[in-house]
Write a protein that holds these residues in place. Structure first.
Motif, PDB file in Angstrom:
ATOM      1  N   ARG A 164      14.661  -4.940  -4.708  1.00  0.00           N
ATOM      2  CA  ARG A 164      13.327  -4.389  -5.005  1.00  0.00           C
ATOM      3  C   ARG A 164      12.367  -4.969  -3.977  1.00  0.00           C
ATOM      4  O   ARG A 164      12.158  -6.193  -3.969  1.00  0.00           O
ATOM      5  N   PRO A 165      11.753  -4.159  -3.117  1.00  0.00           N
ATOM      6  CA  PRO A 165      10.862  -4.747  -2.102  1.00  0.00           C
ATOM      7  C   PRO A 165       9.550  -5.276  -2.665  1.00  0.00           C
ATOM      8  O   PRO A 165       8.898  -6.112  -2.047  1.00  0.00           O
ATOM      9  N   ILE A 166       9.154  -4.771  -3.856  1.00  0.00           N
ATOM     10  CA  ILE A 166       7.910  -5.256  -4.478  1.00  0.00           C
ATOM     11  C   ILE A 166       8.238  -5.745  -5.892  1.00  0.00           C
ATOM     12  O   ILE A 166       8.823  -5.000  -6.687  1.00  0.00           O
ATOM     13  N   ALA A 207       6.327  -1.246  -8.885  1.00  0.00           N
ATOM     14  CA  ALA A 207       7.558  -1.902  -9.356  1.00  0.00           C
ATOM     15  C   ALA A 207       8.796  -1.035  -9.106  1.00  0.00           C
ATOM     16  O   ALA A 207       9.886  -1.552  -8.873  1.00  0.00           O
ATOM     17  N   GLY A 208       8.626   0.287  -9.133  1.00  0.00           N
ATOM     18  CA  GLY A 208       9.786   1.182  -8.980  1.00  0.00           C
ATOM     19  C   GLY A 208      10.045   1.595  -7.549  1.00  0.00           C
ATOM     20  O   GLY A 208      10.960   2.367  -7.284  1.00  0.00           O
ATOM     21  N   SER A 242       5.423 -10.213  -3.704  1.00  0.00           N
ATOM     22  CA  SER A 242       5.072 -10.329  -5.127  1.00  0.00           C
ATOM     23  C   SER A 242       3.641  -9.860  -5.337  1.00  0.00           C
ATOM     24  O   SER A 242       2.737 -10.238  -4.579  1.00  0.00           O
ATOM     25  N   VAL A 243       3.452  -9.052  -6.373  1.00  0.00           N
ATOM     26  CA  VAL A 243       2.134  -8.501  -6.692  1.00  0.00           C
ATOM     27  C   VAL A 243       1.819  -8.879  -8.136  1.00  0.00           C
ATOM     28  O   VAL A 243       2.702  -8.855  -8.997  1.00  0.00           O
ATOM     29  N   LEU A 259       0.826  -1.221   0.000  1.00  0.00           N
ATOM     30  CA  LEU A 259       0.000   0.000   0.000  1.00  0.00           C
ATOM     31  C   LEU A 259       0.856   1.266   0.000  1.00  0.00           C
ATOM     32  O   LEU A 259       0.433   2.307  -0.510  1.00  0.00           O
ATOM     33  N   LYS A 260       2.060   1.177   0.566  1.00  0.00           N
ATOM     34  CA  LYS A 260       2.876   2.387   0.737  1.00  0.00           C
ATOM     35  C   LYS A 260       3.078   3.169  -0.576  1.00  0.00           C
ATOM     36  O   LYS A 260       2.830   4.374  -0.608  1.00  0.00           O
ATOM     37  N   PRO A 261       3.508   2.521  -1.675  1.00  0.00           N
ATOM     38  CA  PRO A 261       3.720   3.311  -2.905  1.00  0.00           C
ATOM     39  C   PRO A 261       2.423   3.854  -3.501  1.00  0.00           C
ATOM     40  O   PRO A 261       2.469   4.706  -4.379  1.00  0.00           O
ATOM     41  N   LEU A 262       1.273   3.341  -3.017  1.00  0.00           N
ATOM     42  CA  LEU A 262      -0.021   3.809  -3.548  1.00  0.00           C
ATOM     43  C   LEU A 262      -0.591   4.962  -2.716  1.00  0.00           C
ATOM     44  O   LEU A 262      -1.622   5.536  -3.081  1.00  0.00           O
ATOM     45  N   MET A 263       0.082   5.310  -1.617  1.00  0.00           N
ATOM     46  CA  MET A 263      -0.469   6.333  -0.717  1.00  0.00           C
ATOM     47  C   MET A 263      -0.573   7.689  -1.410  1.00  0.00           C
ATOM     48  O   MET A 263      -1.458   8.488  -1.096  1.00  0.00           O
TER      49      MET A 263
END
Ligand SMILES: NC(=O)c1ccc[n+]([C@@H]2O[C@H](COP(=O)([O-])OP(=O)(O)OC[C@H]3O[C@@H](n4cnc5c(N)ncnc54)[C@H](OP(=O)(O)O)[C@@H]3O)[C@@H](O)[C@H]2O)c1
Length: 371
Positions: free
Chosen positions: A279-281, A262-263, A324-325, A157-161
């Motif tokens: 890469r954490p995701i 991804a980034g 993994s997403v 969720l963090k990169p989507l905040m």
């Protein structure tokens, strides 16, 4: 640099054994003390049941002690990794903090304490400020990592905040190992799905909001996002799969969301922490991923000195540390996807070791040079 002595509490459990694997040969930490219940005490770690994964390493030769504060303090450990059941962990971790130790815990006992960070290093590393505040009132501190579902969910969720999410609905497919070695009877789970895990849905809501919240004078002001969890146990050995639906204030651009995931890089990657994945995701483009069997050990180490992501991880230290997403599906203001988190690695021992590495680089564990 002289290595820092550490203790592992609950070393014979599913999480404890992952701690032993990750800390035996760690570049900054040396295992000085292993504890478990009276059932296992007195045996060398390599002789415990089932045999320890590192029977030939230093840890394999250590004699397992019965868990108590005196044994930990006498071992000379300055840092403690706790993989105890919550009931045993609560009072003991507080006692060890009063003895001046830095405690990194997987247990639920102190996660919601106002002055205790609930940490996912890539999501809320700044919450370590709370550990600094503890040091004003205690000789040591406690830092916790979240429930295994939340470790993966909060990270994704963090990169989507930045896209202003309002609500998240999550349905989980949780592995048997999430319940510990004596957690679920084979008879109850083989060929079955159990749509209830006691206390789990409550934890997913409150812990996600705390992690994504902001540090305030009183502790952490939780994020306002609504969280709707439905948790189920499935007949999978390791790896919690989650079906996630996030609702935003505005229509969401699927390509922008995929690129943000991804980034995504954060402080553990910039500091090249030993257990940080490059890469954490990991975003999977295939129509049928992620899967526990194929994607459980996602995560490649950052090579010291070169920092090139994706190179071979000789020690396997970062394997299982990436989430993994896949199956990203934007529909108007909603984004649906599946995610997979390794529950005993990123969701437990690996997450806790990464917490300690970040704390050390931020000057909270004397002996490790600041990053
Ligand atoms: N499994 C996961 O995916 C996961 C993920 C995140 C967080 N956690 C949390 O991590 C902790 C450990 O989980 P786990 O799955 O590793 O559990 P586990 O497999 O049941 O292991 C528990 C460990 O604690 C020891 N122990 C049990 N009762 C004790 C007592 N009264 N006093 C001292 N030691 C005691 C056990 O020793 P013996 O072997 O001698 O009995 C064993 O070493 C729990 O708080 C759990 O909620 C687990």
């Amino acid at each position: 640099m002289k290595k820092i002595n550490v203790a592992i509490l609950g070393c014979t459990g599913l999480v404890g054994r992952e701690f032993v694997r990750l800390l035996d040969g760690h570049p900054w930490f040396a295992i000085a003390c292993l504890t478990a219940s009276a059932r296992s005490a007195g045996r060398r770690f390599a002789e415990t049941d089932p045999p320890g994964p590192d029977g030939t390493g230093v840890a394999g030769r250590l004699v397992v002690r019965e868990t108590n504060a005196a044994a930990v303090v006498a071992s000379g450990a300055r840092v403690v990794f706790s993989a105890l059941p919550a009931a045993a962990a609560g009072p003991l971790e507080a006692e060890l903090r009063e003895a001046g130790l830095r405690v990194f815990s997987n247990a639920g006992a102190h996660r919601m304490d106002a002055d205790v960070p609930l940490l996912v290093p890539e999501a809320n590393g700044e919450h370590l400020e709370l550990a600094r505040r503890q040091l004003r009132r205690h000789p040591g501190f406690i830092v916790t990592n979240p429930n295994c579902v939340v470790s993966g969910l909060a990270l994704a969720l963090k990169p989507l905040m930045g896209l202003a999410p309002r609500a998240v609905a999550v349905t989980t497919f949780q592995a048997v190992s999430g319940g510990g070695r004596r957690g679920v009877a084979a008879w109850d789970i083989l060929g079955n799905v159990v749509p209830f895990i006691a206390g789990e849905e409550e934890k997913v809501g409150r812990e996600t909001r705390k992690i994504l919240g902001a540090v305030s004078a009183a502790g952490v002001r939780p994020d306002a996002m609504e969280v709707y969890p439905s948790c189920a146990r499935v007949a999978v050995r390791d790896g919690h799969l989650q079906s996630v639906g996030v609702e935003f204030a505005r229509p969401v651009d699927g390509d922008a969301a995929a690129a943000a995931l991804a980034g995504f890089l954060a402080e553990p990657q910039r500091l090249r922490l030993p257990t940080a994945p490059s890469r954490p995701i990991v975003v999977r483009p295939e129509p049928d991923r992620p899967q526990p069997r194929l994607d459980l050990r996602a995560g490649a180490a950052i090579q010291a000195g070169r920092g090139r992501p994706g190179e071979a991880d000789r020690h396997g230290r970062a394997a299982g540390m990436a989430v993994s997403v896949g199956r990203l599906r934007p529909q108007g203001k909603r984004l649906d996807f599946f995610l997979l988190v390794h529950n005993t690695v990123r969701g437990a021992a690996g997450g806790s070791v990464l917490n300690a590495e970040l704390a050390a680089r931020k000057g909270l564990i004397p002996g490790v040079p600041r990053g």
